[in-house]
Design an enzyme around this catalytic site. Structure first.
Site, short mmCIF file in Angstrom:
data_model
loop_
_atom_site.label_atom_id
_atom_site.label_comp_id
_atom_site.label_asym_id
_atom_site.label_seq_id
_atom_site.Cartn_x
_atom_site.Cartn_y
_atom_site.Cartn_z
N VAL A 179 0.81 -1.23 0.00
CA VAL A 179 0.00 0.00 0.00
C VAL A 179 0.85 1.28 0.00
O VAL A 179 0.32 2.37 -0.19
CB VAL A 179 -1.02 0.04 1.16
CG1 VAL A 179 -2.03 -1.09 1.04
CG2 VAL A 179 -0.34 0.04 2.53
N ASN B 255 -7.26 -1.51 5.66
CA ASN B 255 -6.97 -2.29 6.85
C ASN B 255 -5.47 -2.54 7.06
O ASN B 255 -5.04 -2.74 8.19
CB ASN B 255 -7.72 -3.63 6.76
CG ASN B 255 -7.25 -4.63 7.78
OD1 ASN B 255 -7.61 -4.54 8.95
ND2 ASN B 255 -6.43 -5.60 7.36
N TYR C 93 2.75 4.85 15.78
CA TYR C 93 1.45 4.21 15.52
C TYR C 93 0.30 5.17 15.89
O TYR C 93 -0.67 5.30 15.14
CB TYR C 93 1.38 2.92 16.35
CG TYR C 93 0.20 2.03 16.05
CD1 TYR C 93 0.14 1.25 14.90
CD2 TYR C 93 -0.87 1.95 16.95
CE1 TYR C 93 -0.93 0.41 14.64
CE2 TYR C 93 -1.95 1.11 16.70
CZ TYR C 93 -1.97 0.35 15.55
OH TYR C 93 -3.05 -0.47 15.30
N ALA D 162 0.39 8.44 15.96
CA ALA D 162 0.35 9.52 14.96
C ALA D 162 -0.35 9.02 13.70
O ALA D 162 -1.20 9.72 13.12
CB ALA D 162 1.77 9.98 14.64
P1 NAP Z 1 -1.93 -8.35 11.16
O1 NAP Z 1 -2.44 -9.66 11.62
O2 NAP Z 1 -0.51 -8.01 11.37
O3 NAP Z 1 -2.32 -8.21 9.60
C1 NAP Z 1 -1.96 -7.07 8.87
C2 NAP Z 1 -1.69 -7.48 7.44
O4 NAP Z 1 -1.31 -6.29 6.73
C3 NAP Z 1 -0.52 -8.48 7.33
O5 NAP Z 1 -0.86 -9.54 6.50
C4 NAP Z 1 0.59 -7.61 6.75
O6 NAP Z 1 1.49 -8.31 5.93
C5 NAP Z 1 -0.20 -6.63 5.91
N1 NAP Z 1 0.62 -5.48 5.56
C6 NAP Z 1 1.62 -4.92 6.28
N2 NAP Z 1 2.18 -3.91 5.58
C7 NAP Z 1 1.55 -3.87 4.39
C8 NAP Z 1 1.70 -3.08 3.22
N3 NAP Z 1 2.65 -2.13 3.14
N4 NAP Z 1 0.88 -3.30 2.17
C9 NAP Z 1 -0.06 -4.27 2.22
N5 NAP Z 1 -0.25 -5.05 3.29
C10 NAP Z 1 0.55 -4.86 4.36
O7 NAP Z 1 -2.75 -7.13 11.79
P2 NAP Z 1 -4.24 -7.03 12.36
O8 NAP Z 1 -4.16 -7.15 13.83
O9 NAP Z 1 -5.16 -7.88 11.59
O10 NAP Z 1 -4.52 -5.48 12.06
C11 NAP Z 1 -5.28 -5.04 10.95
C12 NAP Z 1 -5.51 -3.55 11.11
O11 NAP Z 1 -6.19 -3.32 12.36
C13 NAP Z 1 -4.25 -2.71 11.16
O12 NAP Z 1 -4.45 -1.48 10.51
C14 NAP Z 1 -4.05 -2.48 12.64
O13 NAP Z 1 -3.31 -1.32 12.90
C15 NAP Z 1 -5.48 -2.35 13.10
N6 NAP Z 1 -5.66 -2.62 14.53
C16 NAP Z 1 -5.36 -3.83 15.06
C17 NAP Z 1 -5.56 -4.02 16.41
C18 NAP Z 1 -5.24 -5.32 17.08
O14 NAP Z 1 -5.34 -5.38 18.33
N7 NAP Z 1 -4.90 -6.38 16.36
C19 NAP Z 1 -6.04 -3.00 17.22
C20 NAP Z 1 -6.35 -1.78 16.63
C21 NAP Z 1 -6.17 -1.60 15.28
P3 NAP Z 1 2.92 -8.84 6.54
O15 NAP Z 1 2.57 -9.89 7.51
O16 NAP Z 1 3.64 -9.36 5.35
O17 NAP Z 1 3.56 -7.65 7.19
#
Ligand code: NAP
Length: 245
Positions: free
Chosen positions: A62, A88, A153, A155
């Site tokens: 992205v 996401n 994060y 920010a």
């Molecule tokens: P996750 O399990 O780490 O999944 C995120 C996915 O995004 C991973 O497959 C990752 O790929 C991919 N990604 C990373 N950098 C990317 C890029 N430059 N382009 C395209 N894809 C990319 O995270 P999640 O917990 O599901 O989180 C999803 C969203 O929710 C995020 O925005 C996170 O900040 C937000 N969020 C999560 C939580 C939580 O507690 N889990 C809380 C609040 C907000 P790689 O594995 O190859 O890096």
């Protein structure tokens, strides 16, 4: 079938919240387009998800507008429209301010904040031409209240809420709803990197005394992607078990 035949792009959807959202959307009749960084990982997710419905996958970083442009062109060739975008994809790279490097700061801003800008910019023209659309930006509780060790994060996620409100003001007259979801602590690989004592503390702080699941967040995304949310605009929906009240 709340999303019958809706074409929905979900970024960072090879695992975690994005994958759970794709499953939820597919189960509601959507055509899901998932993207993530690694092609093999995307193809394996497409294989898993295809049991739920019609899904297409792309390897997209992205932070690279040309990657996104290629995906959008292919989706428009195949379906002629894009109805929903879920921004996401996100990363963490934690350190206290005194130890955080400039590179750490820039990388998290590039993916979480600028990546959301890049994807929306590439998709929005198709939504304007279509006369409708739903943009859902995944922020975080940390984008509302900050968090120890997460300058970068916080920010990025405050920035996502700022863009959500701005786009709501700009795109409402084009019949495009723009909203954000602010998850609390959700059990995915992102949080599994955190020490157990921090996760226990978050569980204890939550009035519900539990962490969330990816499906909890996917349910909010389904609502925001569906017609049921047509009058919800510029909102930030917390899915955090009451962590921030
Ligand atoms: P996750 O399990 O780490 O999944 C995120 C996915 O995004 C991973 O497959 C990752 O790929 C991919 N990604 C990373 N950098 C990317 C890029 N430059 N382009 C395209 N894809 C990319 O995270 P999640 O917990 O599901 O989180 C999803 C969203 O929710 C995020 O925005 C996170 O900040 C937000 N969020 C999560 C939580 C939580 O507690 N889990 C809380 C609040 C907000 P790689 O594995 O190859 O890096």
């Amino acid at each position: 079938m709340r999303l019958k035949n809706k074409v929905c792009i979900i970024t960072g959807a090879a695992r975690g919240i994005g994958k759970a959202t794709a499953i939820k959307f597919l189960g509601n009749g959507a055509k899901a387009v998932i993207c993530d960084l690694d092609d093999a990982f995307v193809q394996s997710a497409v294989k898993d998800l295809s049991e739920y419905g019609e899904v297409t996958g792309f390897a997209v970083d992205v932070t690279k507008p040309d990657n996104i442009r290629y995906m959008v062109t292919e989706v428009l060739k195949k379906y002629g429209r894009i109805d929903v975008l879920v921004n996401n994809a996100g990363i963490t790279s934690d350190a206290q301010l005194v130890k955080m490097t400039s590179e750490q700061f820039d990388r998290v801003i590039d993916v979480n904040h600028k990546g959301t800008f890049n994807c929306t910019k590439e998709v929005v023209t198709a939504m304007i031409q279509n006369g409708a659309g739903k943009i859902i930006n995944i922020s975080s509780v940390v984008g509302i209240s900050g968090n120890f060790g997460q300058t970068n994060y916080a920010a990025s996620k405050f920035g996502v809420i700022g863009m959500t409100k701005t786009w709501a003001k700009e795109l409402g007259r084009k019949n495009i709803n723009v909203n954000a979801v602010a998850p609390g602590f959700i059990l995915t690989e992102m949080t599994m990197k955190m020490p157990d004592n921090v996760l226990d503390m978050m569980k204890e702080k939550s009035p519900l005394k539990k962490l969330g699941t990816p499906e909890d967040v996917a349910n909010a995304c389904l609502f925001l992607a569906s017609e049921e949310s047509d009058f919800v605009h510029g909102a930030v929906i917390s899915v955090d078990g009451g962590l921030v009240i």
